[in-house]
Design a protein around this motif. Sequence first.
Motif, mmCIF file in Angstrom:
data_model
loop_
_atom_site.group_PDB
_atom_site.id
_atom_site.type_symbol
_atom_site.label_atom_id
_atom_site.label_comp_id
_atom_site.label_asym_id
_atom_site.label_seq_id
_atom_site.Cartn_x
_atom_site.Cartn_y
_atom_site.Cartn_z
ATOM 1 N N ILE A 1 -16.914 -5.523 23.453
ATOM 2 C CA ILE A 1 -16.666 -4.725 24.658
ATOM 3 C C ILE A 1 -17.142 -3.300 24.409
ATOM 4 O O ILE A 1 -17.012 -2.774 23.297
ATOM 5 N N VAL A 2 -17.683 -2.674 25.440
ATOM 6 C CA VAL A 2 -18.034 -1.254 25.400
ATOM 7 C C VAL A 2 -17.238 -0.539 26.485
ATOM 8 O O VAL A 2 -17.243 -0.948 27.646
ATOM 9 N N VAL A 3 -16.553 0.535 26.093
ATOM 10 C CA VAL A 3 -15.745 1.328 27.019
ATOM 11 C C VAL A 3 -16.370 2.715 27.134
ATOM 12 O O VAL A 3 -16.561 3.408 26.131
ATOM 13 N N LEU A 4 -16.685 3.115 28.352
ATOM 14 C CA LEU A 4 -17.266 4.434 28.588
ATOM 15 C C LEU A 4 -16.160 5.383 29.039
ATOM 16 O O LEU A 4 -15.739 5.387 30.197
ATOM 17 N N ALA A 5 -15.682 6.181 28.085
ATOM 18 C CA ALA A 5 -14.640 7.179 28.367
ATOM 19 C C ALA A 5 -15.306 8.550 28.395
ATOM 20 O O ALA A 5 -14.966 9.447 27.624
ATOM 21 N N GLU A 6 -16.259 8.685 29.271
ATOM 22 C CA GLU A 6 -17.071 9.891 29.347
ATOM 23 C C GLU A 6 -16.661 10.740 30.546
ATOM 24 O O GLU A 6 -15.580 10.566 31.081
ATOM 25 N N VAL B 1 -14.894 10.891 41.455
ATOM 26 C CA VAL B 1 -15.687 9.680 41.287
ATOM 27 C C VAL B 1 -14.987 8.498 41.955
ATOM 28 O O VAL B 1 -13.799 8.259 41.727
ATOM 29 N N THR B 2 -15.716 7.784 42.791
ATOM 30 C CA THR B 2 -15.207 6.527 43.357
ATOM 31 C C THR B 2 -16.250 5.444 43.127
ATOM 32 O O THR B 2 -17.451 5.672 43.292
ATOM 33 N N MET B 3 -15.771 4.263 42.726
ATOM 34 C CA MET B 3 -16.647 3.144 42.450
ATOM 35 C C MET B 3 -16.039 1.867 43.002
ATOM 36 O O MET B 3 -14.817 1.726 43.058
ATOM 37 N N LEU C 1 -13.438 4.132 31.808
ATOM 38 C CA LEU C 1 -12.094 4.650 31.566
ATOM 39 C C LEU C 1 -12.074 6.147 31.860
ATOM 40 O O LEU C 1 -12.981 6.880 31.453
ATOM 41 N N GLY C 2 -11.038 6.623 32.540
ATOM 42 C CA GLY C 2 -10.872 8.050 32.787
ATOM 43 C C GLY C 2 -11.890 8.597 33.773
ATOM 44 O O GLY C 2 -12.281 7.932 34.734
ATOM 45 N N ASP C 3 -12.357 9.830 33.521
ATOM 46 C CA ASP C 3 -13.226 10.518 34.473
ATOM 47 C C ASP C 3 -14.482 9.740 34.822
ATOM 48 O O ASP C 3 -14.974 9.814 35.954
ATOM 49 N N ALA C 4 -15.036 9.011 33.891
ATOM 50 C CA ALA C 4 -16.263 8.263 34.166
ATOM 51 C C ALA C 4 -16.065 7.234 35.276
ATOM 52 O O ALA C 4 -16.993 6.922 36.023
ATOM 53 N N GLY C 5 -14.862 6.712 35.402
ATOM 54 C CA GLY C 5 -14.596 5.692 36.409
ATOM 55 C C GLY C 5 -13.858 6.181 37.621
ATOM 56 O O GLY C 5 -14.061 5.687 38.739
ATOM 57 N N TYR C 6 -13.000 7.200 37.426
ATOM 58 C CA TYR C 6 -12.137 7.604 38.545
ATOM 59 C C TYR C 6 -11.646 9.041 38.424
ATOM 60 O O TYR C 6 -10.458 9.319 38.572
ATOM 61 N N CYS C 7 -12.583 9.942 38.139
ATOM 62 C CA CYS C 7 -12.218 11.362 38.069
ATOM 63 C C CYS C 7 -11.574 11.797 39.382
ATOM 64 O O CYS C 7 -12.118 11.577 40.463
ATOM 65 N N SER D 1 -3.094 12.584 32.886
ATOM 66 C CA SER D 1 -2.273 11.406 33.162
ATOM 67 C C SER D 1 -3.135 10.177 33.385
ATOM 68 O O SER D 1 -2.847 9.089 32.858
ATOM 69 N N LEU D 2 -4.218 10.316 34.163
ATOM 70 C CA LEU D 2 -5.106 9.179 34.398
ATOM 71 C C LEU D 2 -5.770 8.722 33.101
ATOM 72 O O LEU D 2 -5.954 7.523 32.880
ATOM 73 N N ALA D 3 -6.114 9.670 32.234
ATOM 74 C CA ALA D 3 -6.768 9.325 30.966
ATOM 75 C C ALA D 3 -5.832 8.560 30.046
ATOM 76 O O ALA D 3 -6.197 7.504 29.495
ATOM 77 N N THR D 4 -4.614 9.075 29.855
ATOM 78 C CA THR D 4 -3.694 8.439 28.915
ATOM 79 C C THR D 4 -3.128 7.129 29.460
ATOM 80 O O THR D 4 -3.039 6.139 28.733
ATOM 81 N N VAL D 5 -2.762 7.129 30.733
ATOM 82 C CA VAL D 5 -2.212 5.907 31.329
ATOM 83 C C VAL D 5 -3.293 4.834 31.419
ATOM 84 O O VAL D 5 -3.052 3.659 31.110
#
Length: 398
Positions: free
Chosen positions: A152-157, A273-275, A286-292, A302-306
């Motif tokens: 798996i690759v997770v983009l937490a960018e 960000v909306t996807m 994960l985090g801002d890359a997916g749902y800033c 909170s969004l990052a840690t949760v």
Amino acid sequence: MSPRTVLVSGASVAGPTLAYWLERSGVSTTVIERFPELRSGGQSVDLRGAGRTVVQRMGIEDAVRAAGTGETGLQFVDSRGKIKAQFGSDTMDGEGPTAELEILRGDLGKILYDHTRDRTEYVFGDSITGIDDDGDRVRVSFEHSADRDFDIVVLAEGLRSRTRSMVFGDDVSIRDLGMYTSYFTIPRVESDTQWAQWSNAPGSRSVLLRPDNVGTTRATLSFMTDPKGYETLTVDDQKDVLRRTFSDAPFAARALAGLTDTPDFYFESLGQVTMSTWSKGRVVLLGDAGYCASPISGMGTSLATVGAYVLAGEIASHDDHRDAFTAYESIMRPYVDQAQKLASGAPRVANPKTKLGVATMNAVLGLASRIKITSLFGKFASPPSDKIDLPNYAVPIT
């Protein structure tokens, strides 16, 4: 078969938090970071609601508290620094504009790194240049390292993740909020206290000065405008933009004076960000890359840690990555949607355009602070950080 190897791109907050929970369930985790070392300092972030619960479950709340900035609360001041309103950290039971747990982003990242580095592989000064997902494994190419395979690759960018574009193409919408903001450190002066101070200037401009725990002051200069492409300028040109924009704002003079020699400087165009989906094949966001949700939401940490906690829990709970990603999105999507619903008129409401608007805002906030009408803050003061039924995963400690 359950994933056994995961690559995480990004070593700020979300990435190391994810690594912590993955390693507890026996998943071999590699975190890659394009910067050559951990980024220290940065601006204040807060841990509240479900984000604080995740930190408590990690056993690092005491460390976070010990590294806190010590911010007492938020004062609204006029152009000359005269206090018009103030709200302490105890406002709304510690869930007001200053949370009970305020910490510099870099300090939080260091705590997370220290709690994961013995079991997690960290690679600094490198970045992803290619991703080949064949359905069974993901072959990843790097700028400096040899190609490697992962389950798996997770983009937490970040908001404008380039790696996200490699995988998802144009399947991303970035809502521009019409605001530029900058963050940097300036010297502390004798008149500084442990109160943060916010001052508005006509023209939808604002200055925020916040205390830290290392003897300096953190400055934020923000202004509203149509998109100008300033985020693509050089650092020197961005600083010149700030000097021109705030030249007639008295409360900004000190921050402007500190621009030349500041040891750190960050400038960005705020957006959300909306996807349609947060995963594609074996790659997940994960985090801002997916749902800033933007700094305006007060929900970034909170969004990052949760999000990291939920994603790790679902990966550990499912044999098939597709089921894990579906469950992760099902749990997190309502929380994200709520976080992205900014207060009506935001960010304009907190950045009045006229001199009369600034005076009116200060008067209303002054009244609210005197008679304790905290509801006037609305979502600006109390983000929906606890609006999620946080799972309690039975994660083994390996």
